[in-house]
Design a protein around this motif. Structure first.
Motif, short mmCIF file in Angstrom:
data_model
loop_
_atom_site.label_atom_id
_atom_site.label_comp_id
_atom_site.label_asym_id
_atom_site.label_seq_id
_atom_site.Cartn_x
_atom_site.Cartn_y
_atom_site.Cartn_z
N ARG A 186 3.96 12.49 -12.53
CA ARG A 186 2.90 11.83 -11.78
C ARG A 186 3.46 11.37 -10.43
O ARG A 186 4.58 10.88 -10.34
CB ARG A 186 2.44 10.62 -12.59
CG ARG A 186 1.07 10.10 -12.22
CD ARG A 186 0.62 9.01 -13.19
NE ARG A 186 0.22 9.51 -14.48
CZ ARG A 186 0.77 9.17 -15.64
NH1 ARG A 186 1.77 8.33 -15.67
NH2 ARG A 186 0.33 9.66 -16.77
N ASP A 187 2.67 11.55 -9.38
CA ASP A 187 3.11 11.17 -8.03
C ASP A 187 2.81 9.72 -7.72
O ASP A 187 1.80 9.17 -8.18
CB ASP A 187 2.35 12.01 -6.99
CG ASP A 187 2.89 13.42 -6.86
OD1 ASP A 187 4.11 13.59 -7.01
OD2 ASP A 187 2.09 14.33 -6.60
N TYR A 188 3.67 9.11 -6.94
CA TYR A 188 3.31 7.85 -6.27
C TYR A 188 2.51 8.23 -5.03
O TYR A 188 2.93 9.07 -4.24
CB TYR A 188 4.55 7.07 -5.85
CG TYR A 188 5.07 6.17 -6.94
CD1 TYR A 188 4.44 4.95 -7.22
CD2 TYR A 188 6.17 6.54 -7.69
CE1 TYR A 188 4.91 4.14 -8.23
CE2 TYR A 188 6.65 5.72 -8.71
CZ TYR A 188 6.01 4.52 -8.97
OH TYR A 188 6.46 3.70 -9.96
N LEU A 189 1.34 7.63 -4.88
CA LEU A 189 0.47 7.99 -3.77
C LEU A 189 0.47 6.89 -2.72
O LEU A 189 0.55 5.71 -3.02
CB LEU A 189 -0.96 8.21 -4.29
CG LEU A 189 -1.09 9.37 -5.28
CD1 LEU A 189 -2.52 9.47 -5.79
CD2 LEU A 189 -0.66 10.68 -4.65
N VAL A 190 0.36 7.31 -1.47
CA VAL A 190 0.32 6.39 -0.34
C VAL A 190 -0.95 6.70 0.46
O VAL A 190 -1.10 7.82 0.95
CB VAL A 190 1.55 6.57 0.57
CG1 VAL A 190 1.49 5.61 1.76
CG2 VAL A 190 2.83 6.38 -0.21
N PRO A 191 -1.85 5.74 0.58
CA PRO A 191 -3.09 6.02 1.30
C PRO A 191 -2.84 6.17 2.80
O PRO A 191 -1.97 5.53 3.36
CB PRO A 191 -3.96 4.78 1.03
CG PRO A 191 -2.98 3.71 0.68
CD PRO A 191 -1.80 4.37 0.05
N SER A 192 -3.62 7.04 3.40
CA SER A 192 -3.51 7.25 4.84
C SER A 192 -4.58 6.42 5.55
O SER A 192 -5.76 6.48 5.21
CB SER A 192 -3.72 8.74 5.16
OG SER A 192 -3.96 8.90 6.54
N GLU A 581 -7.39 -8.14 1.75
CA GLU A 581 -8.57 -7.27 1.82
C GLU A 581 -8.62 -6.51 3.13
O GLU A 581 -9.08 -5.38 3.19
CB GLU A 581 -9.83 -8.11 1.62
CG GLU A 581 -10.34 -7.99 0.20
CD GLU A 581 -11.64 -8.74 -0.01
OE1 GLU A 581 -12.58 -8.44 0.74
OE2 GLU A 581 -11.68 -9.61 -0.90
N LYS A 582 -8.13 -7.16 4.19
CA LYS A 582 -8.11 -6.51 5.50
C LYS A 582 -7.31 -5.21 5.45
O LYS A 582 -7.73 -4.20 6.01
CB LYS A 582 -7.49 -7.48 6.51
CG LYS A 582 -7.33 -6.92 7.90
CD LYS A 582 -6.96 -8.03 8.90
CE LYS A 582 -6.63 -7.49 10.28
NZ LYS A 582 -5.32 -6.83 10.36
N GLN A 583 -6.18 -5.27 4.76
CA GLN A 583 -5.36 -4.06 4.65
C GLN A 583 -6.13 -2.95 3.93
O GLN A 583 -6.07 -1.79 4.33
CB GLN A 583 -4.07 -4.37 3.87
CG GLN A 583 -3.11 -5.28 4.60
CD GLN A 583 -1.93 -5.67 3.71
OE1 GLN A 583 -2.08 -6.51 2.82
NE2 GLN A 583 -0.79 -5.05 3.91
N LEU A 584 -6.83 -3.36 2.88
CA LEU A 584 -7.59 -2.36 2.11
C LEU A 584 -8.72 -1.78 2.95
O LEU A 584 -8.98 -0.58 2.91
CB LEU A 584 -8.14 -2.99 0.84
CG LEU A 584 -7.09 -3.36 -0.22
CD1 LEU A 584 -7.75 -4.08 -1.39
CD2 LEU A 584 -6.35 -2.12 -0.70
N ARG A 585 -9.39 -2.67 3.72
CA ARG A 585 -10.50 -2.19 4.55
C ARG A 585 -10.03 -1.15 5.54
O ARG A 585 -10.66 -0.13 5.75
CB ARG A 585 -11.16 -3.37 5.28
CG ARG A 585 -12.31 -4.01 4.50
CD ARG A 585 -13.22 -4.80 5.42
NE ARG A 585 -12.52 -5.78 6.23
CZ ARG A 585 -12.18 -7.01 5.80
NH1 ARG A 585 -12.49 -7.40 4.59
NH2 ARG A 585 -11.55 -7.83 6.60
N GLU A 586 -8.84 -1.43 6.12
CA GLU A 586 -8.29 -0.48 7.10
C GLU A 586 -8.03 0.88 6.48
O GLU A 586 -8.08 1.91 7.14
CB GLU A 586 -6.97 -1.01 7.65
CG GLU A 586 -7.14 -2.10 8.69
CD GLU A 586 -5.81 -2.68 9.13
OE1 GLU A 586 -5.81 -3.40 10.13
OE2 GLU A 586 -4.78 -2.43 8.47
N LEU A 587 -7.73 0.85 5.17
CA LEU A 587 -7.41 2.10 4.48
C LEU A 587 -8.65 2.74 3.88
O LEU A 587 -8.59 3.86 3.38
CB LEU A 587 -6.39 1.83 3.37
CG LEU A 587 -5.02 1.36 3.86
CD1 LEU A 587 -4.22 0.80 2.71
CD2 LEU A 587 -4.28 2.51 4.52
N GLY A 588 -9.76 2.00 3.97
CA GLY A 588 -10.98 2.53 3.37
C GLY A 588 -10.91 2.57 1.86
O GLY A 588 -11.46 3.45 1.22
#
Length: 598
Positions: A186-192, A581-588
RNA sequence: GGCCCAAUGGUUCAGUCGGUUAGAACGCCGCCCUGUCACGGCGGAGGUCAGGGGUUCGAGUCCCCUUUGGGUCGCCA
């Protein structure tokens, strides 16, 4: 009050000092390991990464002001000590200490920093529980044994770089942010952020990149490569780990094995001053399974598996006879000298066999000519003699046999063999017994996926003579793949790679990928394969395991500075953790919370 | 996800058959001590027995759940 070190300069590490420095004025800096206050004299043990040195404080030499500081010292205070090296006084030498002959008679003492009393004693025979030690990892890392391990690790990577440099390898970095190729772990995923809804994967290994470097003509590549796999942890498995990774062009298997034997020989010589004799033993996968019940056999002891098919077929014991009739396998281990193992212990071994998938375990003990057995009553005297002959049993031995499908028999007896070795104290950590295991199967049937999966990876080349089997009996195809095993551990592995595009496509076909799927996943690689790929192959060592075995540690956590615990978290930094949450919003990214939570 | 093990002052442990005020060693704090190195001597502080629930006249001890950690199977091309 903390003092400055201004005007003082460290001249030596603590444990570098010896009688050859007698009467020299020296300055050491480090942590207070221990204070022994005798009233008008005080002894300090000062610790730095080299070890300990005793410091002698007496007021007439040190002066009243600095002596008073000595009385305030506690464990783990950071101090600077200036003084004169001298042979120890009436108390004599301390043979337990490298610097036990000498001490520093202090002429100046500064307290550079205070310290709280640590939550556990900082010494090698610490018994504190591991969770506490990991929470305060920065304190645990002060322990000499961990410092020794990390220094050892440094020496191993340094030696590897030196050797491979001499052999013409180039150290080239490959990306950490890569494309997910969901084949394998399984991969570790990094959101763009810039490409919302899309993800990078952290590399499970630099596999594809190093092959592309061969295509690009770099000929010999190496890297001390960080790798990531999002799977459950074990004593010898961390989610992020390090490989000594390499790839070579225009080589055959023999070239790679030879080079890597010499690499290991060099590392063990440089780091442990140990001579490994070459070449290492070599056995095929098939032989490893048949003789040791494992594809990573521990060669430090015998206890080899014995095939009882000759006896079992048509014998009076129906469990054996029926197993053979239905295409299964009956094999045994001779536990030398264990004939008098109590019934309770035999039952425990039976449980172990069942735990690993066997339906049961048959035993037969020979003691003073008497046979004690769970199944001998079903056998004729001739059959018993045959059994003793096949297992090379002598008086005092205990025969343990398992009947089942061949893969179950191998697995169970492989585990049983290790358990017996443990009981007989055969596992000597000072012995380093290497073996190459070659001719691994190319493919492995996955019940879960309902298709063949690459046992090594999908770029591994099949053995020339087995290529026709790809169409008829893929499970039988052997690969030009090899593992290097040390004392029952898989230390590293590699293979020759496919370098013809049509063979690579055939391989994807065998894995059940349509042409479109193959292009979807590995298109850039298949494209690249049109432009002149040299024959190439490589190998990667698990650095953490290698250092663990060299350090005689029980877990790779002992050779990694900041390891993670069983649930892949870090008890010290509390990673992973929630983000703003701001970080998440930026990542969609939307966090989907379990039902019932707000 | 399954199975097994563990949790008692800061640390490591003991705690019997469920029964009075939960003990020890080390560490910590104070005083004394000129050759210690496991320094020594005297005195002292320090406990939500991991958390919650249950059984019981009574629970550190028995039962259940949870948490934390370890090992292992699955998993790890």
């Amino acid at each position: 009050m903390n003092e400055s070190m201004a005007g003082m300069k460290r001249t030596h590490y603590a444990a570098e000092l010896s009688m050859s420095n007698a009467n020299e004025k020296v300055t050491v800096m480090g942590w207070v390991q221990k204070r022994r206050n005798l009233g008008s004299v005080i002894f300090l043990d000062i610790r730095d990464r080299s070890g300990l040195i005793q410091v002698f404080l007496d007021e007439p030499v040190l002066g009243p002001e600095d002596f008073a500081k000595g009385e305030r010292l506690r464990a783990e205070f950071v101090v600077a000590v200036e003084g004169v090296v001298q042979r120890r006084g009436d108390g004599g030498v301390n043979p337990n200490l490298k610097t036990g002959e000498i001490e520093i008679r202090a002429t100046a003492l500064r307290i550079l920093n205070h310290a709280e009393t640590p939550p556990f004693h900082i010494e090698d025979d610490v018994n504190a529980k591991e969770d506490l030690r990991l929470k305060y990892r920065y304190l645990d890392l002060r322990r000499p044994v961990l410092q020794k391990n990390l220094i050892l690790r440094h020496k191993v990577t340094t030696a590897a770089r030196q050797f491979l440099d001499k052999e013409g390898f180039l150290e080239i970095e490959t990306p950490m942010l890569t494309r997910s190729t969901p084949e394998g772990a399984r991969d570790y995923l990094v959101p763009s952020r810039i490409n919302q809804g899309m993800f990078y994967a952290l590399p499970q290994s630099p596999q594809i990149f190093k092959q592309l470097l061969m295509l690009s003509g770099y000929d010999r590549y190496m890297q001390i490569a960080k790798c990531f796999r999002d799977e459950d942890l074990r004593a010898d498995r961390q989610p992020e780990f390090t490989q000594i990774d390499m790839e070579l062009s225009f080589v055959n298997q023999e070239d790679i094995l030879d080079l890597n034997e010499r690499l290991l020989q060099y590392i063990f010589k440089q780091v442990m001053d140990m001579e490994l004799s070459l070449p290492f033993k070599r056995i095929t996968y098939k032989e490893a399974m048949e003789r040791f019940g494992s594809d990573k056999p521990d060669m430090r002891f015998g206890l080899e598996l014995k095939d009882l098919a000759e006896l079992a077929a048509g014998c009076g014991f129906s469990v054996f006879a029926d197993t053979i009739k239905s295409g299964g396998s009956v094999r045994a281990i001779n536990a030398k000298g264990m004939a008098e193992l109590p019934r309770k212990q035999i039952d425990a071994l039976t449980e172990l066999c069942k735990y690993h998938g066997a339906k049961g375990m048959a035993y037969l003990a020979v003691k003073d000519g008497e046979v004690k057995s769970s199944f001998a009553k079903f056998l004729t005297e001739t059959e018993i003699q045959k059994l003793l002959q096949l297992t090379e049993a002598e008086d005092g031995d205990l025969i343990l046999a398992v009947a089942d499908k061949e893969e179950v028999v191998f697995k169970v007896l492989g585990e049983l063999r290790l358990e017996i070795a443990r009981r007989l104290n055969y596992l000597d950590k000072n012995v380093y017994d290497f073996v190459w295991v070659t001719e691994f199967p190319l493919l492995e049937w996955s019940e879960e996926q309902g298709r063949y999966m690459a046992k090594h990876h999908p770029f591994t080349t099949p053995m020339e003579e087995d290529i026709p089997l790809l169409d008829t009996d893929p499970g039988k195809v052997r690969a030009v793949a090899y593992d290097i095993c040390l004392n029952g551990n898989e230390l590293g592995g590699g293979s020759l790679r496919i370098y013809h595009r049509h063979l690579q496509e055939k391989m994807f076909e065998a894995l059940g990928f349509s042409k479109e799927e193959a292009y979807e996943r590995f298109g850039f690689l298949l494209d690249a394969f049109q432009y002149g790929v040299p024959p190439h192959g490589g190998l990667a060592f698990g650095l953490d395991r290698m250092v663990m075995l060299m350090a005689k540690a029980d877990s790779i956590r002992e050779v990694i500075a900041f390891p993670k615990v069983k649930d892949a978290s870090d008890p010290m930094s509390d990673a992973p953790n929630i983000v703003e949450e701001k970080q998440l919003r930026e990542l969609g990214i939307q966090v989907i919370k379990p039902e019932g939570e707000k």
